[in-house]
Design an enzyme around this catalytic site. Structure first.
Site, short mmCIF file in Angstrom:
data_model
loop_
_atom_site.label_atom_id
_atom_site.label_comp_id
_atom_site.label_asym_id
_atom_site.label_seq_id
_atom_site.Cartn_x
_atom_site.Cartn_y
_atom_site.Cartn_z
N CYS A 78 -6.30 1.68 5.51
CA CYS A 78 -6.77 0.69 5.85
C CYS A 78 -6.00 -0.08 7.79
O CYS A 78 -5.27 0.81 8.15
CB CYS A 78 -6.30 -0.95 5.27
SG CYS A 78 -4.59 -1.11 5.08
N HIS B 116 0.63 -1.33 -0.16
CA HIS B 116 -0.09 0.14 -0.18
C HIS B 116 1.00 0.94 -0.20
O HIS B 116 2.01 1.27 0.30
CB HIS B 116 -0.71 0.01 1.45
CG HIS B 116 -1.74 -1.26 0.56
ND1 HIS B 116 -3.09 -1.04 2.01
CD2 HIS B 116 -2.37 -2.22 0.42
CE1 HIS B 116 -4.40 -2.38 2.01
NE2 HIS B 116 -3.32 -2.74 0.61
N CYS C 60 -2.42 -0.86 7.68
CA CYS C 60 -1.47 0.75 7.60
C CYS C 60 -1.57 1.55 8.81
O CYS C 60 -1.18 1.59 9.33
CB CYS C 60 -1.82 1.48 6.12
SG CYS C 60 -1.62 0.40 4.71
N GLU D 11 0.79 4.14 2.43
CA GLU D 11 1.84 4.50 3.16
C GLU D 11 2.77 3.11 3.61
O GLU D 11 4.29 3.55 3.83
CB GLU D 11 0.49 3.75 4.23
CG GLU D 11 -0.35 4.56 4.54
CD GLU D 11 -1.91 4.47 3.36
OE1 GLU D 11 -1.69 3.70 2.61
OE2 GLU D 11 -2.77 4.23 3.59
ZN ZN Z 1 -3.84 0.23 3.92
#
Ligand code: ZN
Length: 194
Positions: free
Chosen positions: A115, A79, A118, A81
């Protein structure tokens, strides 16, 4: 109008700690950094990735920047992040700075609510503040599905503050454009047996 809404939101966020106030000095900073995050999201969209872009800012310097790379790497954890955070680690390592000290003064600017995965990672490294665009109704870890970010009762890491809603409609729009396209890496739908 955009700025107006955000200002109100910031004012209503009563218990923002001193540490957090130091991180976001003014609305101009948010506008400037989120602009870059949105550019990253567009880049992700152009490359067939879920359009999320982010950057991590420490003392007015971008020390990590990322966009979703899941399809490209065929790794579900890449992701935006996580990509940005790897750069933060490298940035600290190359300057012999303590990762947790730096993270404690770092703000994450991201187009979509982080999410659950993260959010948990951001807690563990003591990032104190996230500024994000739209909510993440499927996987959000800052309130949409679970509240990993600011739950004071969780035993891992430290809770963090969120400022949400910056250019939210635009962030949703970009996501919609992605989900309308065919995802070449999506698993084929299985026919359900009776
Ligand atoms: Zn994430």
């Amino acid at each position: 109008m955009r700025g107006e809404g955000l200002r109100t939101r910031m004012q209503t966020c009563g218990n923002i700690s001193h540490r957090v106030k130091q991180n976001v000095s003014n609305l101009d900073d948010i506008q400037r950094w989120m602009e870059v995050a949105f550019d990253m999201a567009s880049e992700a969209l152009e490359n067939g990735e879920v359009p999320v872009g982010c950057l991590m800012v420490y003392r007015n310097e971008v020390i990590g920047k990322g966009r979703n790379e899941v399809n490209d790497t065929k790794n579900a954890t890449r992701h935006a992040e996580m990509v940005a955070f790897d750069q933060v680690m490298e940035w600290c390592r190359s300057r012999d700075l303590d990762l947790k000290d730096v993270c404690a003064q770092t703000t994450l600017y991201v187009t979509v609510e982080p999410c659950i995965m993260c959010s948990a990672a951001l807690r563990l490294v003591n990032i104190p503040l996230i500024v994000y665009g739209c909510g993440n109704e499927r996987f959000g870890g800052c309130g949409s599905v679970l509240n990993i970010a600011s739950d004071d009762d969780l035993l891992t890491g430290s809770s963090l503050k969120c400022i949400s809603g910056y250019r939210a409609e635009e962030a949703v729009d970009v996501l919609k454009r992605f989900y309308k396209q065919e995802n070449p890496n999506a698993p084929k739908c299985k026919v359900r047996k009776a």
